[in-house]
Design an enzyme around this catalytic site. Structure first.
Site, PDB file in Angstrom:
ATOM      1  N   SER A   1      10.890  86.571 116.221  1.00 16.19           N
ATOM      2  CA  SER A   1      10.093  87.759 116.538  1.00 16.19           C
ATOM      3  C   SER A   1       9.660  88.492 115.271  1.00 16.19           C
ATOM      4  CB  SER A   1      10.907  88.736 117.396  1.00 16.19           C
ATOM      5  OG  SER A   1      11.175  88.195 118.669  1.00 16.19           O
ATOM      6  N   ILE A   2       8.408  88.972 115.275  1.00 11.57           N
ATOM      7  CA  ILE A   2       7.932  89.800 114.158  1.00 11.57           C
ATOM      8  C   ILE A   2       8.842  91.021 114.012  1.00 11.57           C
ATOM      9  CG2 ILE A   2       6.038  91.274 113.382  1.00 11.57           C
ATOM     10  CD1 ILE A   2       4.098  89.182 114.608  1.00 11.57           C
TER      11      ILE A   2
ATOM     12  N   ASP B   1      12.890  98.683 129.110  1.00 20.37           N
ATOM     13  CA  ASP B   1      11.595  98.126 129.516  1.00 20.37           C
ATOM     14  C   ASP B   1      10.588  99.248 129.305  1.00 20.37           C
ATOM     15  OD1 ASP B   1       9.276  97.557 131.038  1.00 20.37           O
ATOM     16  OD2 ASP B   1      10.404  96.243 132.368  1.00 20.37           O
ATOM     17  N   VAL B   2       9.646  99.057 128.392  1.00 20.99           N
ATOM     18  CA  VAL B   2       8.740 100.152 128.007  1.00 20.99           C
ATOM     19  C   VAL B   2       7.719 100.508 129.087  1.00 20.99           C
ATOM     20  CG1 VAL B   2       8.985  99.755 125.519  1.00 20.99           C
ATOM     21  CG2 VAL B   2       7.097  98.656 126.783  1.00 20.99           C
TER      22      VAL B   2
ATOM     23  N   ALA C   1       0.407  90.574 128.529  1.00 19.19           N
ATOM     24  CA  ALA C   1      -0.640  90.474 129.552  1.00 19.19           C
ATOM     25  C   ALA C   1      -0.256  89.321 130.465  1.00 19.19           C
ATOM     26  CB  ALA C   1      -2.002  90.216 128.921  1.00 19.19           C
TER      27      ALA C   1
ATOM     28  N   TYR D   1      -8.216  85.530 123.923  1.00 21.86           N
ATOM     29  CA  TYR D   1      -7.346  86.703 123.702  1.00 21.86           C
ATOM     30  C   TYR D   1      -7.690  87.775 124.751  1.00 21.86           C
ATOM     31  CZ  TYR D   1      -4.182  89.730 121.077  1.00 21.86           C
ATOM     32  OH  TYR D   1      -3.122  90.529 120.706  1.00 21.86           O
TER      33      TYR D   1
ATOM     34  N   LYS E   1      -5.471  95.896 122.456  1.00 19.86           N
ATOM     35  CA  LYS E   1      -5.191  96.143 121.027  1.00 19.86           C
ATOM     36  C   LYS E   1      -6.197  97.139 120.454  1.00 19.86           C
ATOM     37  CE  LYS E   1      -1.578  93.437 120.153  1.00 19.86           C
ATOM     38  NZ  LYS E   1      -0.222  94.022 120.053  1.00 19.86           N
TER      39      LYS E   1
ATOM     40  N   THR F   1       5.442  82.660 117.049  1.00 21.51           N
ATOM     41  CA  THR F   1       6.541  83.324 117.759  1.00 21.51           C
ATOM     42  C   THR F   1       6.544  82.901 119.229  1.00 21.51           C
ATOM     43  OG1 THR F   1       5.157  85.176 118.401  1.00 21.51           O
ATOM     44  CG2 THR F   1       6.299  85.384 116.297  1.00 21.51           C
ATOM     45  N   LEU F   2       7.527  83.432 119.962  1.00 23.35           N
ATOM     46  CA  LEU F   2       7.597  83.180 121.409  1.00 23.35           C
ATOM     47  C   LEU F   2       6.289  83.575 122.099  1.00 23.35           C
ATOM     48  CD1 LEU F   2       9.612  82.367 123.697  1.00 23.35           C
ATOM     49  CD2 LEU F   2      10.211  84.792 123.852  1.00 23.35           C
TER      50      LEU F   2
HETATM   51  P1  NAD Z   1       7.747  88.159 120.633  1.00 25.14           P
HETATM   52  O1  NAD Z   1       7.640  87.481 121.940  1.00 25.14           O
HETATM   53  O2  NAD Z   1       8.859  87.777 119.755  1.00 25.14           O
HETATM   54  O3  NAD Z   1       7.757  89.742 120.827  1.00 25.14           O
HETATM   55  C1  NAD Z   1       7.136  90.392 121.910  1.00 25.14           C
HETATM   56  C2  NAD Z   1       8.140  91.359 122.452  1.00 25.14           C
HETATM   57  O4  NAD Z   1       7.573  92.176 123.476  1.00 25.14           O
HETATM   58  C3  NAD Z   1       9.366  90.666 123.069  1.00 25.14           C
HETATM   59  O5  NAD Z   1      10.537  91.079 122.406  1.00 25.14           O
HETATM   60  C4  NAD Z   1       9.360  91.162 124.506  1.00 25.14           C
HETATM   61  O6  NAD Z   1      10.661  91.353 125.013  1.00 25.14           O
HETATM   62  C5  NAD Z   1       8.629  92.471 124.335  1.00 25.14           C
HETATM   63  N1  NAD Z   1       8.148  93.024 125.603  1.00 25.14           N
HETATM   64  C6  NAD Z   1       7.185  92.534 126.425  1.00 25.14           C
HETATM   65  N2  NAD Z   1       7.087  93.301 127.521  1.00 25.14           N
HETATM   66  C7  NAD Z   1       7.976  94.323 127.374  1.00 25.14           C
HETATM   67  C8  NAD Z   1       8.357  95.434 128.178  1.00 25.14           C
HETATM   68  N3  NAD Z   1       7.788  95.675 129.372  1.00 25.14           N
HETATM   69  N4  NAD Z   1       9.313  96.266 127.697  1.00 25.14           N
HETATM   70  C9  NAD Z   1       9.898  96.040 126.509  1.00 25.14           C
HETATM   71  N5  NAD Z   1       9.586  95.004 125.716  1.00 25.14           N
HETATM   72  C10 NAD Z   1       8.647  94.144 126.148  1.00 25.14           C
HETATM   73  O7  NAD Z   1       6.340  87.899 119.904  1.00 25.14           O
HETATM   74  P2  NAD Z   1       5.695  88.544 118.578  1.00 25.14           P
HETATM   75  O8  NAD Z   1       4.622  87.617 118.201  1.00 25.14           O
HETATM   76  O9  NAD Z   1       6.762  88.884 117.620  1.00 25.14           O
HETATM   77  O10 NAD Z   1       4.989  89.867 119.147  1.00 25.14           O
HETATM   78  C11 NAD Z   1       5.276  91.151 118.639  1.00 25.14           C
HETATM   79  C12 NAD Z   1       4.002  91.957 118.439  1.00 25.14           C
HETATM   80  O11 NAD Z   1       3.230  91.341 117.413  1.00 25.14           O
HETATM   81  C13 NAD Z   1       3.103  92.041 119.665  1.00 25.14           C
HETATM   82  O12 NAD Z   1       2.546  93.356 119.736  1.00 25.14           O
HETATM   83  C14 NAD Z   1       2.006  91.057 119.343  1.00 25.14           C
HETATM   84  O13 NAD Z   1       0.805  91.376 120.007  1.00 25.14           O
HETATM   85  C15 NAD Z   1       1.896  91.263 117.862  1.00 25.14           C
HETATM   86  N6  NAD Z   1       1.204  90.208 117.106  1.00 25.14           N
HETATM   87  C16 NAD Z   1       1.608  88.908 117.184  1.00 25.14           C
HETATM   88  C17 NAD Z   1       0.945  87.930 116.466  1.00 25.14           C
HETATM   89  C18 NAD Z   1       1.348  86.489 116.555  1.00 25.14           C
HETATM   90  O14 NAD Z   1       0.552  85.617 116.206  1.00 25.14           O
HETATM   91  N7  NAD Z   1       2.559  86.172 116.969  1.00 25.14           N
HETATM   92  C19 NAD Z   1      -0.131  88.299 115.626  1.00 25.14           C
HETATM   93  C20 NAD Z   1      -0.512  89.637 115.558  1.00 25.14           C
HETATM   94  C21 NAD Z   1       0.167  90.585 116.298  1.00 25.14           C
HETATM   95  O1  0WE Z   2      -0.628  89.412 120.802  1.00 23.51           O
HETATM   96  C1  0WE Z   2      -0.492  88.204 120.846  1.00 23.51           C
HETATM   97  C2  0WE Z   2       0.078  87.549 122.083  1.00 23.51           C
HETATM   98  C3  0WE Z   2       0.677  88.534 123.047  1.00 23.51           C
HETATM   99  C4  0WE Z   2       0.977  87.969 124.405  1.00 23.51           C
HETATM  100  C5  0WE Z   2       1.451  86.684 124.610  1.00 23.51           C
HETATM  101  C6  0WE Z   2       1.714  86.250 125.905  1.00 23.51           C
HETATM  102  C7  0WE Z   2       2.174  84.857 126.208  1.00 23.51           C
HETATM  103  C8  0WE Z   2       2.944  84.768 127.499  1.00 23.51           C
HETATM  104  C9  0WE Z   2       0.776  88.794 125.478  1.00 23.51           C
HETATM  105  N1  0WE Z   2       1.032  88.393 126.747  1.00 23.51           N
HETATM  106  C10 0WE Z   2       1.508  87.159 126.965  1.00 23.51           C
HETATM  107  N2  0WE Z   2       1.756  86.790 128.263  1.00 23.51           N
HETATM  108  C11 0WE Z   2       2.393  85.647 128.585  1.00 23.51           C
HETATM  109  O2  0WE Z   2       2.577  85.336 129.769  1.00 23.51           O
HETATM  110  N3  0WE Z   2      -0.898  87.443 119.773  1.00 23.51           N
HETATM  111  C12 0WE Z   2      -1.605  88.106 118.686  1.00 23.51           C
HETATM  112  C13 0WE Z   2      -0.720  85.993 119.680  1.00 23.51           C
HETATM  113  C14 0WE Z   2      -1.959  85.354 120.221  1.00 23.51           C
HETATM  114  O3  0WE Z   2      -2.153  85.230 121.549  1.00 23.51           O
HETATM  115  C15 0WE Z   2      -3.394  84.646 121.736  1.00 23.51           C
HETATM  116  C16 0WE Z   2      -3.994  84.424 120.505  1.00 23.51           C
HETATM  117  C17 0WE Z   2      -3.077  84.884 119.522  1.00 23.51           C
HETATM  118  C18 0WE Z   2      -3.260  84.890 118.042  1.00 23.51           C
HETATM  119  C19 0WE Z   2      -4.047  84.307 122.914  1.00 23.51           C
HETATM  120  C20 0WE Z   2      -5.306  83.715 122.852  1.00 23.51           C
HETATM  121  C21 0WE Z   2      -5.914  83.520 121.633  1.00 23.51           C
HETATM  122  C22 0WE Z   2      -5.269  83.870 120.447  1.00 23.51           C
END
Ligand code: NAD
Ligand code: 0WE
Length: 258
Positions: free
Chosen positions: A21-22, A67-68, A98, A158, A165, A196-197
């Site tokens: 996780s980030i 849970d936010v 989403a 997306y 966002k 990430t997940l």
């Molecule tokens: P992650 O799955 O590790 O983290 C997402 C977190 O959101 C999880 O810990 C999950 O438990 C939490 N979450 C979702 N619904 C929730 C709820 N109702 N209440 C509380 N927590 C909830 O994945 P990540 O990639 O580390 O995502 C963290 C942030 O970084 C997100 O905002 C994502 O949009 C952003 N982000 C991700 C990427 C990427 O490529 N992975 C790039 C840019 C931004």
């Molecule tokens: O913010 C994100 C992803 C956030 C996310 C991921 C999931 C996967 C599982 C939000 N909701 C869900 N719901 C689920 O059921 N990112 C920045 C990573 C991401 O997601 C994409 C991207 C990138 C980059 C989706 C489509 C295209 C690009």
């Protein structure tokens, strides 16, 4: 940890699910700089994971469910923060969701329900968490959230997350205005793709990852450590003059026109 740049500070971390996780990358940087942390977990599925990681930051690191999307859980979580730490200096919001169907088809097909859920969890929650934290931030502080380029430009699939966002980044600016007089800064990190997940489940993620390697000025993807170090900068007094901003940590990808 006596001499770290965040020593004496208390940080609240939302969004650790596992070690990729980030939120964990930023929490590790905050902890190494001397901050004491409190972690949320979303639900029982990730509780044990988060407890195990939190223990790496210190044996008595508090971990509690939040849970936010639930006002009662946010209130209960900050009651615990108040009783266990007494203050807050730093807040990390690294949460997005989403419904999966909304990230697969066309944006025009987004349902009212999917739009509401995406905005509730991915954007409104920053407002709710900031409002709950602010009374504990008596000496000012720093709130950091995570965004993505799809807020600004169309990234196929997306979809509603991009719109959420955009709302998140605008919320950062309005929160910066409201909370600035209390010396609370609010900023977003717009990260390039990280495996990430939340990203792994997305179809076409590996192609996007390769596209960044080919086209970003740095010709590579960003690392979790790099995002962590920017999270540390935004938490520290090194960024004391920065608020309301979205800072790109994306190997330069977003500056390209072609
Ligand atoms: P992650 O799955 O590790 O983290 C997402 C977190 O959101 C999880 O810990 C999950 O438990 C939490 N979450 C979702 N619904 C929730 C709820 N109702 N209440 C509380 N927590 C909830 O994945 P990540 O990639 O580390 O995502 C963290 C942030 O970084 C997100 O905002 C994502 O949009 C952003 N982000 C991700 C990427 C990427 O490529 N992975 C790039 C840019 C931004
Ligand atoms: O913010 C994100 C992803 C956030 C996310 C991921 C999931 C996967 C599982 C939000 N909701 C869900 N719901 C689920 O059921 N990112 C920045 C990573 C991401 O997601 C994409 C991207 C990138 C980059 C989706 C489509 C295209 C690009």
């Amino acid at each position: 940890m006596g001499g770290g740049i965040l020593s004496g500070r208390v940080g609240v971390v939302f969004g650790v699910a596992n070690k990729r996780s980030i939120a964990w990358a930023i929490a590790q940087a905050w902890s190494a700089a001397g901050a004491r942390l409190v972690f949320n977990y979303q639900g029982e599925r990730v509780r044990a994971n988060v407890e195990e990681l939190a223990a790496e930051c210190g044996p008595d690191t508090p971990v509690a469910q939040c849970d936010v999307s639930r006002d009662d859980e946010i209130a209960g979580f900050f009651d615990l923060v108040r009783s266990r730490a007494g203050r807050v200096d730093l807040v990390l919001h690294s949460v997005a969701f989403a419904p999966r169907e909304a990230l697969e088809g066309r944006f025009v097909d987004t349902t009212r329900q999917a739009f509401a859920v995406a905005h509730d969890i991915s954007a409104y929650s920053l407002v709710a968490v900031s409002r709950a934290a602010a009374p504990l931030m008596a000496e000012g502080g720093s709130i950091v959230t995570l965004s993505y380029y799809g807020a600004e430009k169309v990234v196929p699939h997306y979809n509603v997350m991009g719109v959420a966002k955009a709302a998140l980044e605008a919320s950062v600016r309005y929160l910066a205005h409201d909370l600035g007089p209390q010396r609370i800064r609010v900023n977003a990190i717009s990260a390039g793709p990280v495996n990430t997940l939340a990203a792994r489940g997305i179809s076409g993620f590996m192609e996007m990852y390769k596209h960044y390697e080919a086209h970003a000025p740095l010709k590579r993807n960003v690392t979790l450590e790099e995002v962590g170090q920017t999270g540390l900068f935004l938490a520290s007094d090194g960024s004391a003059g920065i608020t309301g901003q979205t800072i790109y940590v994306d190997s330069g990808y977003s500056v390209m026109g072609m």
